[in-house]
Design a protein around this motif. Structure first.
Motif, PDB file in Angstrom:
ATOM      1  N   GLN A 190       0.756  -1.158  -0.011  1.00 43.97           N
ATOM      2  CA  GLN A 190      -0.042  -0.229   0.075  1.00 43.97           C
ATOM      3  C   GLN A 190       0.912   1.313  -0.083  1.00 43.97           C
ATOM      4  N   THR A 191       1.916   1.255   0.865  1.00 40.56           N
ATOM      5  CA  THR A 191       2.785   2.345   0.673  1.00 40.56           C
ATOM      6  C   THR A 191       3.489   2.585  -0.647  1.00 40.56           C
ATOM      7  N   ILE A 192       3.880   1.632  -1.263  1.00 41.16           N
ATOM      8  CA  ILE A 192       4.457   1.640  -2.627  1.00 41.16           C
ATOM      9  C   ILE A 192       3.529   2.180  -3.434  1.00 41.16           C
ATOM     10  N   THR A 193       2.294   1.735  -3.451  1.00 45.99           N
ATOM     11  CA  THR A 193       1.310   2.033  -4.507  1.00 45.99           C
ATOM     12  C   THR A 193       0.922   3.624  -4.062  1.00 45.99           C
ATOM     13  N   ASP A 194       0.661   4.096  -2.889  1.00 44.74           N
ATOM     14  CA  ASP A 194       0.452   5.295  -2.759  1.00 44.74           C
ATOM     15  C   ASP A 194       1.611   6.259  -3.290  1.00 44.74           C
ATOM     16  N   GLY A 195       2.807   5.871  -2.938  1.00 46.22           N
ATOM     17  CA  GLY A 195       4.073   6.479  -3.522  1.00 46.22           C
ATOM     18  C   GLY A 195       4.064   6.729  -4.946  1.00 46.22           C
ATOM     19  N   ILE A 196       3.583   5.717  -5.613  1.00 43.11           N
ATOM     20  CA  ILE A 196       3.507   6.084  -7.264  1.00 43.11           C
ATOM     21  C   ILE A 196       2.448   6.867  -7.458  1.00 43.11           C
ATOM     22  N   VAL A 197       1.270   6.715  -7.111  1.00 44.05           N
ATOM     23  CA  VAL A 197       0.182   7.522  -7.270  1.00 44.05           C
ATOM     24  C   VAL A 197       0.618   9.177  -7.103  1.00 44.05           C
ATOM     25  N   THR A 198       1.325   9.485  -5.900  1.00 47.64           N
ATOM     26  CA  THR A 198       1.783  10.879  -5.741  1.00 47.64           C
ATOM     27  C   THR A 198       2.732  11.153  -6.762  1.00 47.64           C
ATOM     28  N   ALA A 199       3.698  10.490  -6.989  1.00 48.59           N
ATOM     29  CA  ALA A 199       4.810  10.708  -8.023  1.00 48.59           C
ATOM     30  C   ALA A 199       4.208  10.933  -9.331  1.00 48.59           C
ATOM     31  N   LEU A 200       3.263  10.249  -9.682  1.00 45.72           N
ATOM     32  CA  LEU A 200       2.591  10.492 -10.949  1.00 45.72           C
ATOM     33  C   LEU A 200       1.952  11.725 -11.349  1.00 45.72           C
ATOM     34  N   THR A 201       1.741  12.368 -10.122  1.00 50.99           N
ATOM     35  CA  THR A 201       1.075  13.782 -10.367  1.00 50.99           C
ATOM     36  C   THR A 201       2.310  14.817 -10.468  1.00 50.99           C
ATOM     37  N   MET A 202       3.522  14.507 -10.315  1.00 51.66           N
ATOM     38  CA  MET A 202       4.683  15.535 -10.086  1.00 51.66           C
ATOM     39  C   MET A 202       4.954  15.860 -11.583  1.00 51.66           C
ATOM     40  N   ASN A 203       5.543  16.960 -11.646  1.00 49.11           N
ATOM     41  CA  ASN A 203       6.341  17.498 -12.976  1.00 49.11           C
ATOM     42  C   ASN A 203       7.695  17.201 -12.835  1.00 49.11           C
ATOM     43  N   LYS A 204       8.456  17.054 -13.764  1.00 49.71           N
ATOM     44  CA  LYS A 204       9.807  17.192 -13.749  1.00 49.71           C
ATOM     45  C   LYS A 204      10.466  18.272 -12.859  1.00 49.71           C
ATOM     46  N   CYS A 205      11.570  18.329 -12.256  1.00 47.82           N
ATOM     47  CA  CYS A 205      12.149  19.459 -11.862  1.00 47.82           C
ATOM     48  C   CYS A 205      13.043  20.252 -12.858  1.00 47.82           C
ATOM     49  N   ALA A 206      13.528  21.390 -12.861  1.00 51.69           N
ATOM     50  CA  ALA A 206      14.401  21.979 -13.723  1.00 51.69           C
ATOM     51  C   ALA A 206      15.741  20.986 -13.679  1.00 51.69           C
ATOM     52  N   SER A 207      16.462  21.085 -14.650  1.00 52.27           N
ATOM     53  CA  SER A 207      17.548  20.165 -14.891  1.00 52.27           C
ATOM     54  C   SER A 207      18.555  20.858 -14.140  1.00 52.27           C
ATOM     55  N   GLN A 208      19.526  20.219 -13.533  1.00 50.80           N
ATOM     56  CA  GLN A 208      20.549  20.845 -12.832  1.00 50.80           C
ATOM     57  C   GLN A 208      22.032  19.961 -13.353  1.00 50.80           C
ATOM     58  N   LEU A 209      21.645  19.729 -14.435  1.00 49.75           N
ATOM     59  CA  LEU A 209      22.757  19.108 -15.469  1.00 49.75           C
ATOM     60  C   LEU A 209      24.482  19.542 -15.173  1.00 49.75           C
TER      61      LEU A 209
END
Length: 279
Positions: free
Chosen positions: A244-263
């Motif tokens: 359940q913790t893994i599933t909830d984490g995936i659901v949360t991450a899928l709502t996130m956008n990529k951050c600005a690159s720090q390449l």
């Protein structure tokens, strides 16, 4: 592994290195064209930095020791480490443990970063996927079992066989520049390491490239655009997060956008890290 054809070289890193592990040899394959003044040598050169792990140690003056569980280090390992001048470790907990066992040895918290190269497009993989690196069959099976049809495709690097309609296995021999393409294009990275406290070169690069990360590694706990998964369930080898913790984490991450690159910052960190290891 076919060495990458790299135009950009870093000639300020000078030293020698040897390896007793597959992961160490893979790392050498990534850097051997980028660091032309880093010489790969055998174990007779006691001044070289040895890339190794518990159970595969050899007597050397400087050792980079992969992260390990406390139960994995034995008396033979400790007797070899006692002859070192310096030990590098990516895990703070390992540094603390080794410091308690080897009071007269210099022990340094130090990752082994991986170089950035220009990614190569993998045409059959679109952007709508989650990236998982296979660490352990028990962990990978757990993730595949909980994977929902509503989730994006799951690309598993290091897996083989028919794993289901929503799972795409990619074997571990995929070229490094194509792996970097997957990191830059994925919706998020899911990583459940066996050792949950170490400076992961993979996660650090992915974070600098802006990818959202879901992981039980304490390395990400204070980083933006990351979802930390606390471990609560015992397995045969380590503690891991619940389904359940893994599933909830995936659901949360899928709502996130990529951050600005720090390449560019990452490239400088890579050079600093190489000079720390081999300078």
């Amino acid at each position: 592994y076919i060495p990458l054809n790299i135009n950009n070289k870093i000639d300020t890193v000078i030293g020698s290195v040897s390896a007793t592990t597959v992961s160490g040899m893979r790392w050498l394959n990534k850097v051997n064209k980028i660091l032309p003044n880093l010489t790969v040598t055998d174990y007779s050169n006691k001044n070289a930095v040895l890339l190794t792990k518990t159970g595969a140690l050899r007597p050397m003056s400087r050792i980079w020791l992969d992260a390990f569980l406390e139960s994995e280090i034995n008396d033979k390992d400790i007797s070899i480490l006692k002859e070192c001048k310096k030990i590098y470790s990516p895990s703070l907990q390992n540094v603390q443990l080794l410091s308690s066992l080897l009071s007269n040895i210099e022990i340094i918290h130090c990752p082994k970063l991986i170089p950035y190269v220009e990614p190569k497009i993998v045409p059959y993989l679109k952007k709508d996927f989650v990236l998982l690196f296979h660490r352990n069959q028990e962990l990978t099976d757990k993730i595949i079992k909980l994977w929902k049809s509503s989730f994006p495709k799951l690309v598993v690097v290091g897996a083989r066989g028919n794993l289901g309609d929503n799972i795409i296995p990619v074997n571990e021999y995929m070229p490094y520049n194509e792996i970097l393409y997957l990191i830059t294009q994925c919706k998020c990275i899911l990583d459940l390491p066996l050792v949950a406290d170490y400076h992961s070169a993979l996660l650090y690069m992915a974070h600098c490239l802006g990818a959202p990360i879901v992981s039980s590694n304490w390395f990400i706990i204070d980083k933006p655009n990351c979802v930390f998964l606390p471990s609560s369930e015992e397995t045969s080898t380590c503690k891991i997060p619940s389904s359940q913790t893994i599933t909830d984490g995936i659901v949360t991450a899928l709502t996130m956008n990529k951050c600005a690159s720090q390449l560019e910052q990452y490239k400088l960190k890579f050079i600093d890290n190489m000079n720390q290891l081999f300078g």
